[in-house]
Design an enzyme around this catalytic site. Sequence first.
Site, short mmCIF file in Angstrom:
data_model
loop_
_atom_site.label_atom_id
_atom_site.label_comp_id
_atom_site.label_asym_id
_atom_site.label_seq_id
_atom_site.Cartn_x
_atom_site.Cartn_y
_atom_site.Cartn_z
N ARG A 36 -8.28 -3.88 4.18
CA ARG A 36 -6.95 -4.50 4.08
C ARG A 36 -7.01 -5.87 3.38
O ARG A 36 -6.22 -6.76 3.72
CB ARG A 36 -6.30 -4.66 5.45
N ARG A 49 6.11 -9.39 -1.61
CA ARG A 49 6.66 -8.51 -0.59
C ARG A 49 8.07 -8.94 -0.19
O ARG A 49 8.88 -8.10 0.21
CB ARG A 49 5.69 -8.54 0.61
#
Length: 358
Positions: A36, A49
């Site tokens: 990740r 995002r």
Amino acid sequence: MSIAGHDPRSPGSGMPAFLRACRGERVRPAPVWMMRQAGRYLPEYRKLRARHHFLDLCKTPELAAEVTLQPVRRFSVDAAILFSDILIPLEPMGVGLRFEPGPILERPIRTEQAIASLRPLDAEEPCGFVMEAIRMLRRELGVPLIGFCGAPFTLAAYLAEGGGRAKASFDSIVRMMYERPELAERLLAILSDAMAEYLGAQVRAGAQAAMIFDSWAGILGPEFYARFALPAVQRIIARLPAERGPVIYFVLGGAHLLEKIAESDADVIGIDWRTSLSGARMRLAGGRVTALQGNLDPRALYAPEETLRREVRRVLREGAGGGHVFNLGHGILPDTSLASAERLVDLVHTLSMEEEAS
Ligand code: CP3
């Protein structure tokens, strides 16, 4: 923009440190990347995002490639992992998907009819946007690119449940294994075929290593693991194209399954923090495993520098008995500090050299 990064850490040999370690070589400085590593702990990710939904980031090749590159620009990691999600190929198989932020599937797949409604993935180019991102990345990256998929059992666990809350127990798939074992086997076979196509296409598009995430197989006992989950993984690996690089197989919480995991035909086994690398290596001996990947507790990144240094030393020492790719034992947590992530990568490189000199 130039990509930070890649001093050839293995002068003369040509093959990048990460790939050499996967083959079982003792490589110094030790190669490191973080599960990740592209994600919410990075301010540049959060910025992007804020403007795009997670699924749009995954499905737009330029954006997926950009997010993949973010940690490589910032840290001297030795590998990049494609920015995507294990659940992405379920959509073209006919199961709509959203993230809030945990995954929610449009319908659970528990019955014979539901399983029959799953569509096979297009053999030509399943999830073309993923393959396009891989081709773009190979033009820009200075370190090897890891492609990935979910293992069939883990995907089946999400499908049967209809998603996955943080503390989901995934009883539905285990129930199916007891109640209608032939249905569970059919579901796993469908997913195995689909993932063989999907991961194979990533290899053909240019992924230099292939990782299979079995995040939930640890809920199974050894017998169910060996009967249901393991053959589905073996089937994927057997069908990957001959030009494939190393296959990395990661079972979260799989310590009780290691002797079976050794039979998976993967080259590299990912180990979480609950097992020592040296102990795992002994239990995997005799199979075809060439290297281990892991296994610093992601929460060690909250520790002060001295503690982190001690933990990195310990993991390096425990990994030293053979091929070792340094990694976290699971994904980096969203509230990890940048300084700590950077320190980790640098500590792995410098401490592994000191160890060599002593
Ligand atoms: O940097 C990388 O590792 C590459 C990208 C990546 C993601 N997911 C991005 C992601 C990878 C390799 C995965 C794999 C994945 N996805 C797994 C296997 C690894 C593991 O963690 O065990 C699993 C089980 C999933 C399913 C999944 N995706 C869950 C349960 C969640 C929600 C929980 C969470 O972490 O928020 C996701 C969402 C997800 N996948 C995010 C990211 C960056 C967060 C999305 C956001 O920005 O809101």
